[in-house]
Design a protein around this motif. Structure first.
Motif, PDB file in Angstrom:
ATOM      1  N   LEU A   1     -68.882  21.786  -7.589  1.00 17.78           N
ATOM      2  CA  LEU A   1     -67.849  20.691  -8.353  1.00 17.78           C
ATOM      3  C   LEU A   1     -68.383  19.558  -8.742  1.00 17.78           C
ATOM      4  CD1 LEU A   1     -64.951  20.446  -5.429  1.00 17.78           C
ATOM      5  CD2 LEU A   1     -65.071  22.334  -7.490  1.00 17.78           C
ATOM      6  N   ALA A   2     -67.709  19.452 -10.292  1.00 12.54           N
ATOM      7  CA  ALA A   2     -68.067  18.152 -10.862  1.00 12.54           C
ATOM      8  C   ALA A   2     -67.600  16.803 -10.145  1.00 12.54           C
ATOM      9  CB  ALA A   2     -67.390  18.398 -12.338  1.00 12.54           C
ATOM     10  N   LEU A   3     -68.144  15.691 -10.460  1.00  8.75           N
ATOM     11  CA  LEU A   3     -67.734  14.486  -9.891  1.00  8.75           C
ATOM     12  C   LEU A   3     -66.487  14.227  -9.882  1.00  8.75           C
ATOM     13  CD1 LEU A   3     -68.494  11.890  -8.459  1.00  8.75           C
ATOM     14  CD2 LEU A   3     -68.953  10.814 -11.086  1.00  8.75           C
ATOM     15  N   ASP A   4     -65.739  14.500 -10.873  1.00 10.91           N
ATOM     16  CA  ASP A   4     -64.080  14.262 -11.093  1.00 10.91           C
ATOM     17  C   ASP A   4     -63.386  15.061  -9.776  1.00 10.91           C
ATOM     18  OD1 ASP A   4     -64.398  16.329 -12.615  1.00 10.91           O
ATOM     19  OD2 ASP A   4     -62.909  15.954 -13.889  1.00 10.91           O
ATOM     20  N   LYS A   5     -63.977  16.210  -9.703  1.00 11.00           N
ATOM     21  CA  LYS A   5     -63.230  17.247  -8.825  1.00 11.00           C
ATOM     22  C   LYS A   5     -63.447  17.022  -7.519  1.00 11.00           C
ATOM     23  CE  LYS A   5     -61.306  19.638 -11.995  1.00 11.00           C
ATOM     24  NZ  LYS A   5     -59.689  19.611 -12.204  1.00 11.00           N
ATOM     25  N   ASN A   6     -64.863  16.384  -7.266  1.00 11.43           N
ATOM     26  CA  ASN A   6     -65.026  15.943  -5.967  1.00 11.43           C
ATOM     27  C   ASN A   6     -64.246  14.745  -5.518  1.00 11.43           C
ATOM     28  OD1 ASN A   6     -67.304  17.195  -4.019  1.00 11.43           O
ATOM     29  ND2 ASN A   6     -68.226  17.456  -6.393  1.00 11.43           N
ATOM     30  N   GLU A   7     -64.040  13.751  -6.242  1.00 12.91           N
ATOM     31  CA  GLU A   7     -63.323  12.710  -6.255  1.00 12.91           C
ATOM     32  C   GLU A   7     -61.661  12.877  -5.949  1.00 12.91           C
ATOM     33  OE1 GLU A   7     -63.480   9.179  -8.651  1.00 12.91           O
ATOM     34  OE2 GLU A   7     -65.764   9.347  -9.008  1.00 12.91           O
ATOM     35  N   GLU A   8     -61.201  13.895  -6.762  1.00 12.49           N
ATOM     36  CA  GLU A   8     -60.110  14.477  -6.697  1.00 12.49           C
ATOM     37  C   GLU A   8     -59.676  15.062  -5.253  1.00 12.49           C
ATOM     38  OE1 GLU A   8     -58.055  18.179  -8.469  1.00 12.49           O
ATOM     39  OE2 GLU A   8     -57.936  16.496 -10.103  1.00 12.49           O
ATOM     40  N   GLN A   9     -60.488  15.850  -4.695  1.00 10.79           N
ATOM     41  CA  GLN A   9     -60.264  16.425  -3.509  1.00 10.79           C
ATOM     42  C   GLN A   9     -60.405  15.554  -2.228  1.00 10.79           C
ATOM     43  OE1 GLN A   9     -59.705  19.879  -2.522  1.00 10.79           O
ATOM     44  NE2 GLN A   9     -59.106  20.040  -4.607  1.00 10.79           N
ATOM     45  N   ILE A  10     -61.503  14.749  -2.254  1.00 10.76           N
ATOM     46  CA  ILE A  10     -61.521  13.701  -1.304  1.00 10.76           C
ATOM     47  C   ILE A  10     -60.421  12.620  -1.341  1.00 10.76           C
ATOM     48  CG2 ILE A  10     -63.060  11.734  -0.185  1.00 10.76           C
ATOM     49  CD1 ILE A  10     -65.499  13.446  -1.537  1.00 10.76           C
ATOM     50  N   GLN A  11     -60.052  12.227  -2.332  1.00  5.19           N
ATOM     51  CA  GLN A  11     -58.746  11.046  -2.513  1.00  5.19           C
ATOM     52  C   GLN A  11     -57.837  11.730  -1.939  1.00  5.19           C
ATOM     53  OE1 GLN A  11     -59.201   7.897  -3.437  1.00  5.19           O
ATOM     54  NE2 GLN A  11     -57.090   7.866  -2.756  1.00  5.19           N
ATOM     55  N   LYS A  12     -57.363  12.943  -2.727  1.00  7.85           N
ATOM     56  CA  LYS A  12     -56.163  13.629  -2.363  1.00  7.85           C
ATOM     57  C   LYS A  12     -55.852  14.078  -0.585  1.00  7.85           C
ATOM     58  CE  LYS A  12     -53.221  17.650  -3.928  1.00  7.85           C
ATOM     59  NZ  LYS A  12     -53.258  18.555  -4.655  1.00  7.85           N
ATOM     60  N   ALA A  13     -57.024  14.101  -0.209  1.00 12.11           N
ATOM     61  CA  ALA A  13     -56.979  14.318   1.560  1.00 12.11           C
ATOM     62  C   ALA A  13     -56.881  12.960   2.200  1.00 12.11           C
ATOM     63  CB  ALA A  13     -58.387  14.883   1.887  1.00 12.11           C
ATOM     64  N   ASP A  14     -57.564  11.952   1.521  1.00  9.95           N
ATOM     65  CA  ASP A  14     -57.369  10.598   2.127  1.00  9.95           C
ATOM     66  C   ASP A  14     -55.814   9.987   2.172  1.00  9.95           C
ATOM     67  OD1 ASP A  14     -59.437   7.993   2.694  1.00  9.95           O
ATOM     68  OD2 ASP A  14     -57.361   7.331   1.449  1.00  9.95           O
ATOM     69  N   GLU A  15     -55.323  10.252   1.094  1.00  9.69           N
ATOM     70  CA  GLU A  15     -53.788   9.991   0.803  1.00  9.69           C
ATOM     71  C   GLU A  15     -52.815  10.636   1.728  1.00  9.69           C
ATOM     72  OE1 GLU A  15     -52.852  10.950  -3.025  1.00  9.69           O
ATOM     73  OE2 GLU A  15     -54.156   9.387  -4.058  1.00  9.69           O
ATOM     74  N   ILE A  16     -53.250  11.707   2.310  1.00 12.35           N
ATOM     75  CA  ILE A  16     -52.429  12.364   3.258  1.00 12.35           C
ATOM     76  C   ILE A  16     -52.878  12.081   4.897  1.00 12.35           C
ATOM     77  CG2 ILE A  16     -51.970  14.646   4.414  1.00 12.35           C
ATOM     78  CD1 ILE A  16     -52.252  15.831   1.496  1.00 12.35           C
TER      79      ILE A  16
ATOM     80  N   HIS B   1     -60.398  23.846   1.135  1.00  7.15           N
ATOM     81  CA  HIS B   1     -61.657  24.393   1.599  1.00  7.15           C
ATOM     82  C   HIS B   1     -62.316  25.005   0.553  1.00  7.15           C
ATOM     83  CE1 HIS B   1     -64.798  26.463   4.290  1.00  7.15           C
ATOM     84  NE2 HIS B   1     -64.238  25.540   5.296  1.00  7.15           N
ATOM     85  N   LEU B   2     -62.932  24.091  -0.412  1.00  7.79           N
ATOM     86  CA  LEU B   2     -63.799  24.784  -1.507  1.00  7.79           C
ATOM     87  C   LEU B   2     -65.347  24.577  -1.366  1.00  7.79           C
ATOM     88  CD1 LEU B   2     -61.363  22.962  -4.241  1.00  7.79           C
ATOM     89  CD2 LEU B   2     -61.088  25.332  -3.421  1.00  7.79           C
ATOM     90  N   ASP B   3     -65.837  24.904  -2.337  1.00 11.57           N
ATOM     91  CA  ASP B   3     -67.277  24.882  -2.511  1.00 11.57           C
ATOM     92  C   ASP B   3     -67.645  23.456  -3.220  1.00 11.57           C
ATOM     93  OD1 ASP B   3     -70.108  25.172  -2.592  1.00 11.57           O
ATOM     94  OD2 ASP B   3     -69.980  26.855  -3.985  1.00 11.57           O
ATOM     95  N   TYR B   4     -67.544  22.539  -2.537  1.00 13.48           N
ATOM     96  CA  TYR B   4     -67.862  21.150  -3.251  1.00 13.48           C
ATOM     97  C   TYR B   4     -69.220  21.026  -3.869  1.00 13.48           C
ATOM     98  CZ  TYR B   4     -63.427  19.571  -1.100  1.00 13.48           C
ATOM     99  OH  TYR B   4     -62.074  19.306  -0.579  1.00 13.48           O
ATOM    100  N   GLY B   5     -70.278  21.905  -3.266  1.00  9.14           N
ATOM    101  CA  GLY B   5     -71.558  21.890  -4.165  1.00  9.14           C
ATOM    102  C   GLY B   5     -71.440  22.346  -5.690  1.00  9.14           C
TER     103      GLY B   5
ATOM    104  N   GLU C   1     -75.025  16.285  -5.894  1.00 11.58           N
ATOM    105  CA  GLU C   1     -75.143  14.934  -6.062  1.00 11.58           C
ATOM    106  C   GLU C   1     -73.805  14.276  -6.263  1.00 11.58           C
ATOM    107  OE1 GLU C   1     -77.868  12.084  -8.641  1.00 11.58           O
ATOM    108  OE2 GLU C   1     -77.217  13.704  -9.527  1.00 11.58           O
ATOM    109  N   ASN C   2     -72.911  15.089  -6.764  1.00 12.60           N
ATOM    110  CA  ASN C   2     -71.554  14.614  -7.032  1.00 12.60           C
ATOM    111  C   ASN C   2     -70.830  14.228  -6.004  1.00 12.60           C
ATOM    112  OD1 ASN C   2     -71.894  15.005 -10.025  1.00 12.60           O
ATOM    113  ND2 ASN C   2     -71.397  17.004 -10.085  1.00 12.60           N
ATOM    114  N   THR C   3     -70.937  15.135  -4.922  1.00 15.11           N
ATOM    115  CA  THR C   3     -70.220  15.131  -3.577  1.00 15.11           C
ATOM    116  C   THR C   3     -70.776  13.712  -3.051  1.00 15.11           C
ATOM    117  OG1 THR C   3     -70.510  17.448  -3.650  1.00 15.11           O
ATOM    118  CG2 THR C   3     -69.726  16.421  -1.601  1.00 15.11           C
ATOM    119  N   LEU C   4     -71.829  13.504  -2.992  1.00 14.88           N
ATOM    120  CA  LEU C   4     -72.647  12.346  -2.110  1.00 14.88           C
ATOM    121  C   LEU C   4     -72.150  10.912  -2.923  1.00 14.88           C
ATOM    122  CD1 LEU C   4     -76.275  13.459  -1.682  1.00 14.88           C
ATOM    123  CD2 LEU C   4     -74.139  13.460   0.087  1.00 14.88           C
ATOM    124  N   ILE C   5     -72.084  11.224  -4.307  1.00 15.08           N
ATOM    125  CA  ILE C   5     -71.659   9.927  -5.189  1.00 15.08           C
ATOM    126  C   ILE C   5     -70.082   9.635  -4.944  1.00 15.08           C
ATOM    127  CG2 ILE C   5     -71.130   9.291  -7.633  1.00 15.08           C
ATOM    128  CD1 ILE C   5     -73.769  10.764  -8.326  1.00 15.08           C
TER     129      ILE C   5
END
Length: 243
Positions: free
Chosen positions: A125-140, A119-123, A161-165
């Motif tokens: 975060l850089a692109l790679d950190k947004n990807e990392e958080q979403i991908q990690k959750a997806d795997e679980i 539960h972070l402030d995704y707004g 924008e990074n979050t949306l991308i």
């Protein structure tokens, strides 16, 4: 030797140097922020979704889960009694810590969306950190759903924008809300929550944001009843988006 330089020429040279410097710094900044410009995709067209069709016969109830273990059984019991399926946006870390409750939500047939890993402030975060958080959750989360999850709700509705991308790149629609119960705020009693929802004037296709809070669990039966009185079916985000 004395070289005489025309003032106009000198200004042009200085301007060229400054423009080159600005472009170079800008490129480095973009790279550091991990925001890349893709020539084959216009990311300005990617927008978060805050409601479905206003012609829909559904109103979507969503519950963002990163806490509230003691309240979830009551919410699930009410939904089961009313024969309603809603959308639960769940963080990866919560699902990892409470697998039995996570499985209970899945077994009840509710729609599972991603709330990111933490539960972070995704707004911020850089692109790679947004990807990392979403991908990690997806795997679980996908281990429970056994299918691709397609809905992502950024915590607190914070995105850039990074979050949306990142969300789009990983196959998600970014979901916000139409009506916020603000049930986490001090003083949010059952009646206050009900009033916040019912004072709105457009319910068809709306997305209602809730959390597993004690007063929300108390308000839920009345909210369901009120929506049915308006001729609406309480459902999932996918229900309001289908039309």
């Amino acid at each position: 030797m004395v070289i005489i330089i025309n003032k106009k020429f000198a200004r042009l040279v200085i301007a060229f140097i400054l423009i080159t410097l600005i472009i170079t710094i800008g490129f480095v900044t973009l790279r550091r922020g991990n925001t890349e410009v893709f020539s084959n995709y216009n990311y300005t067209t990617v927008k978060p979704i805050d409601r479905g069709s206003e012609d829909s016969k559904y109103i979507a109830f969503t519950c963002n889960v990163d806490w509230g273990n003691e309240v979830l059984p009551d919410i699930l019991e009410t939904l089961d009694k009313e024969k309603i399926k809603i959308t639960f946006f769940i963080t990866g870390r919560w699902a990892k810590q409470f697998p039995d409750l996570m499985q209970q939500i899945v077994d009840a047939g509710h729609e599972i969306g991603s709330h990111g890993y933490q539960h972070l402030d995704y707004g911020s975060l850089a692109l790679d950190k947004n990807e990392e958080q979403i991908q990690k959750a997806d795997e679980i989360l996908s281990k429970y759903t056994m299918e691709k999850i397609s809905l992502f709700a950024p915590p607190s509705g914070s995105y850039n924008e990074n979050t949306l991308i990142a969300s789009n790149k990983l196959g998600y629609k970014t979901i916000l809300w139409t009506i916020d119960t603000i049930d986490w705020r001090a003083g949010s009693t059952k009646d206050v929550i009900i009033d916040r929802v019912l004072k709105k004037d457009k319910f068809n296709g709306a997305i209602v944001l809730m959390h597993p809070m004690p007063e929300t669990a108390k308000a839920l039966p009345k909210l369901i009843e009120a929506m049915r009185e308006k001729g609406l079916e309480v459902g999932r985000v996918s229900d309001v988006l289908a039309e």
